[in-house]
Design a protein around this motif. Structure first.
Motif, PDB file in Angstrom:
ATOM      1  N   GLY A  37       0.732  21.390  -9.160  1.00  0.00           N
ATOM      2  CA  GLY A  37       1.241  20.698  -7.974  1.00  0.00           C
ATOM      3  C   GLY A  37       2.569  21.286  -7.532  1.00  0.00           C
ATOM      4  N   GLY A  38       3.445  21.567  -8.491  1.00  0.00           N
ATOM      5  CA  GLY A  38       4.719  22.209  -8.171  1.00  0.00           C
ATOM      6  C   GLY A  38       4.527  23.630  -7.648  1.00  0.00           C
ATOM      7  N   ALA A  39       3.584  24.356  -8.246  1.00  0.00           N
ATOM      8  CA  ALA A  39       3.307  25.726  -7.791  1.00  0.00           C
ATOM      9  C   ALA A  39       2.770  25.722  -6.358  1.00  0.00           C
ATOM     10  CB  ALA A  39       2.310  26.401  -8.727  1.00  0.00           C
ATOM     11  N   LEU A  40       1.979  24.711  -6.023  1.00  0.00           N
ATOM     12  CA  LEU A  40       1.459  24.627  -4.659  1.00  0.00           C
ATOM     13  C   LEU A  40       2.577  24.379  -3.661  1.00  0.00           C
ATOM     14  CD1 LEU A  40      -1.820  22.603  -5.215  1.00  0.00           C
ATOM     15  CD2 LEU A  40      -1.561  25.045  -4.781  1.00  0.00           C
ATOM     16  N   TYR A  41       3.586  23.636  -4.089  1.00  0.00           N
ATOM     17  CA  TYR A  41       4.738  23.398  -3.223  1.00  0.00           C
ATOM     18  C   TYR A  41       5.384  24.729  -2.850  1.00  0.00           C
ATOM     19  CZ  TYR A  41       9.378  21.943  -1.753  1.00  0.00           C
ATOM     20  OH  TYR A  41      10.530  21.781  -1.049  1.00  0.00           O
ATOM     21  N   PHE A  42       5.632  25.569  -3.848  1.00  0.00           N
ATOM     22  CA  PHE A  42       6.269  26.851  -3.577  1.00  0.00           C
ATOM     23  C   PHE A  42       5.299  27.835  -2.919  1.00  0.00           C
ATOM     24  CE2 PHE A  42       9.072  25.102  -6.845  1.00  0.00           C
ATOM     25  CZ  PHE A  42      10.271  25.223  -6.167  1.00  0.00           C
ATOM     26  N   GLY A  43       4.015  27.737  -3.234  1.00  0.00           N
ATOM     27  CA  GLY A  43       3.025  28.588  -2.594  1.00  0.00           C
ATOM     28  C   GLY A  43       2.884  28.303  -1.114  1.00  0.00           C
ATOM     29  N   THR A  44       3.154  27.073  -0.737  1.00  0.00           N
ATOM     30  CA  THR A  44       3.103  26.722   0.680  1.00  0.00           C
ATOM     31  C   THR A  44       4.182  27.470   1.459  1.00  0.00           C
ATOM     32  OG1 THR A  44       2.199  24.573   0.096  1.00  0.00           O
ATOM     33  CG2 THR A  44       3.122  24.764   2.287  1.00  0.00           C
ATOM     34  N   LEU A  45       5.251  27.852   0.792  1.00  0.00           N
ATOM     35  CA  LEU A  45       6.267  28.684   1.439  1.00  0.00           C
ATOM     36  C   LEU A  45       5.680  30.031   1.856  1.00  0.00           C
ATOM     37  CD1 LEU A  45       9.350  27.923  -0.843  1.00  0.00           C
ATOM     38  CD2 LEU A  45       8.853  27.000   1.430  1.00  0.00           C
ATOM     39  N   LEU A  46       4.737  30.549   1.053  1.00  0.00           N
ATOM     40  CA  LEU A  46       4.050  31.788   1.437  1.00  0.00           C
ATOM     41  C   LEU A  46       3.233  31.586   2.710  1.00  0.00           C
ATOM     42  CD1 LEU A  46       2.668  33.311  -1.881  1.00  0.00           C
ATOM     43  CD2 LEU A  46       4.422  34.257  -0.377  1.00  0.00           C
ATOM     44  N   VAL A  47       2.553  30.455   2.788  1.00  0.00           N
ATOM     45  CA  VAL A  47       1.759  30.157   3.986  1.00  0.00           C
ATOM     46  C   VAL A  47       2.682  30.048   5.203  1.00  0.00           C
ATOM     47  CG1 VAL A  47       0.184  28.497   5.065  1.00  0.00           C
ATOM     48  CG2 VAL A  47      -0.052  29.039   2.631  1.00  0.00           C
TER      49      VAL A  47
END
Length: 138
Positions: A37-47
Motif C-alpha cells: 500500500g505504501g509502495a503504491l502511494y509512491f508509485g502513483t508519483l510515477l503515474v
C-alpha cells in the motif's frame, strides 16, 4: 493528595508483541499488504510524472521515457506492477473474509498462498504479454 504508591507497585499488563506471537503466513502477508500500500502511494508519483510529462511536451516526455526505459526504471515499474496486483488480490482475499468465508486455518493458508503465487504469476504474465505486444526487445 491520593496515594499513588500502590499503583506503582502493581505490574502493568504488557501488550503482546512479535516476540510472543509465532509469525504465521497470514501475519506476514498482512505486513506485506501494508508495505505494498505504501509502495503504491509512491508509485502513483510515477503515474503523475508520466501524465505531467505527456502534457508538458516532447522533451519532458523523452526524459520520462529515458528514465522508465532504463534498467532501474523497469525494475521500479515491475515492482509497482507486482505491488498493484498483490494489493488487489489481498483486497479480494479480505472481501472473501468479509463475506464470512475462509476462516479455517487451512483455508486462510490457501488464500494467502494463492494471493502470493497469483500476484507473482499475474505480474509475470502481464509483463510477458506487454513485452510480446510491443514487439520484443527492439
Amino acid at each position: 493528595m491520593a496515594d499513588t504508591s500502590a499503583t506503582r507497585l502493581k505490574p502493568r499488563p504488557l501488550s503482546p508483541h512479535l516476540q510472543i506471537y509465532k509469525p504465521i503466513l497470514t501475519m506476514m502477508m498482512s505486513i506485506v499488504h501494508r508495505i505494498t500500500g505504501g509502495a503504491l502511494y509512491f508509485g502513483t508519483l510515477l503515474v503523475a510524472w508520466w501524465l505531467i510529462a505527456a502534457a508538458s511536451g516532447p522533451s519532458a516526455y523523452t526524459a520520462f521515457e529515458t528514465f522508465i526505459g532504463s534498467i532501474v526504471g523497469r525494475l521500479i515499474l515491475f515492482g509497482y506492477t507486482w505491488a498493484l496486483i498483490h494489493h488487489m488480490l489481498g483486497g479480494i482475499r479480505h472481501l472473501v473474509w468479509d463475506l464470512g468465508y475462509g476462516f479455517e486455518p487451512t483455508e486462510r493458508e490457501v488464500l494467502t498462498v494463492a494471493t502470493l503465487i497469483g500476484s507473482i504469476g499475474l505480474t509475470i504474465a502481464l509483463w510477458a504479454v506487454g513485452y510480446i505486444a510491443l514487439g520484443g526487445g527492439r
